[in-house]
Scaffold this motif. Structure first.
Motif, PDB file in Angstrom:
ATOM      1  N   LYS A 149       0.833  -1.206   0.000  1.00 54.48           N
ATOM      2  CA  LYS A 149       0.000   0.000   0.000  1.00 54.48           C
ATOM      3  C   LYS A 149       0.865   1.252   0.000  1.00 54.48           C
ATOM      4  O   LYS A 149       0.592   2.201  -0.732  1.00 54.48           O
ATOM      5  CB  LYS A 149      -0.928   0.021   1.222  1.00 54.48           C
ATOM      6  CG  LYS A 149      -2.063  -0.959   1.151  1.00 54.48           C
ATOM      7  CD  LYS A 149      -2.927  -0.884   2.391  1.00 54.48           C
ATOM      8  CE  LYS A 149      -3.995  -1.972   2.359  1.00 54.48           C
ATOM      9  NZ  LYS A 149      -4.763  -1.985   3.615  1.00 54.48           N
ATOM     10  N   ALA A 153       1.107   4.128  -2.924  1.00 51.38           N
ATOM     11  CA  ALA A 153       0.919   5.545  -2.601  1.00 51.38           C
ATOM     12  C   ALA A 153       2.112   6.371  -3.079  1.00 51.38           C
ATOM     13  O   ALA A 153       1.941   7.477  -3.614  1.00 51.38           O
ATOM     14  CB  ALA A 153       0.714   5.725  -1.087  1.00 51.38           C
ATOM     15  N   LYS A 156       1.788   6.891  -6.794  1.00 49.88           N
ATOM     16  CA  LYS A 156       0.774   7.891  -7.129  1.00 49.88           C
ATOM     17  C   LYS A 156       1.323   9.299  -6.934  1.00 49.88           C
ATOM     18  O   LYS A 156       0.996  10.206  -7.691  1.00 49.88           O
ATOM     19  CB  LYS A 156      -0.478   7.689  -6.276  1.00 49.88           C
ATOM     20  CG  LYS A 156      -1.337   6.545  -6.741  1.00 49.88           C
ATOM     21  CD  LYS A 156      -2.602   6.446  -5.903  1.00 49.88           C
ATOM     22  CE  LYS A 156      -3.413   5.246  -6.328  1.00 49.88           C
ATOM     23  NZ  LYS A 156      -4.625   5.097  -5.515  1.00 49.88           N
TER      24      LYS A 156
END
Length: 158
Positions: A149, A153, A156
């Motif tokens: 995760k 992130a 992104k």
């Protein structure tokens, strides 16, 4: 020819043996309790955890490790990483183990593996050497945490 021991001497020897036997029973009970505690501890760590010998064979793995690779914990004992990560993965992990043992210090590694569902998973792995009483590295202990995760992130944000 050696003289035969007296009744009193035999009785003393028996008492000594009985005391040693009682102590051994106590030590065995304590060892079983410690083993139970250690198994409870390692299997309640939510991250993958393992212990390997100097040849990078698993001595123990926790439940989370077994689930991540889709294998029974017991079947992994005495196996190398090749059984669950293939030759290339095993080669890389062996190199990491050797580096940790040679350097005799902890290493933190970010790496990507393929889990039992064939998904790529990013891990933060902490490996430490196991040192014997003389300071010789005789294996490694490690914990890996899923950081997928966080990695997504970070991607992104880029």
């Amino acid at each position: 020819m050696e003289a035969r021991p007296s009744y009193e001497e035999l009785e003393q020897r028996i008492n000594i043996i009985e005391k040693k036997a009682l102590k051994l029973v106590h030590v065995e009970k304590e060892l079983k309790r410690k083993n139970l505690e250690l198994n409870f501890f390692i299997n309640n760590i939510p991250d993958m955890a393992w212990i390997k010998d100097e040849s990078s064979r698993f001595i123990a793995v926790n439940r989370a490790f077994g689930e991540a690779v889709g294998m029974d914990q017991v079947s992994l004992t005495h196996q190398t990483c090749e059984i669950c990560f293939g030759k290339e993965g095993a080669k890389k992990f062996r190199e990491d183990d050797l580096k940790v043992m040679k350097g005799r210090r902890q290493e933190v590694i970010e790496e990507k593996i393929i889990d039992s569902q064939n998904k790529g998973v990013w891990l933060e792995t902490v490996k430490s050497p196991i040192l014997d009483h003389s300071g010789k590295a005789i294996g490694t202990v490690g914990i890996s945490r899923d950081i997928s995760k966080r990695k997504r992130a970070e991607e992104k944000l880029k």
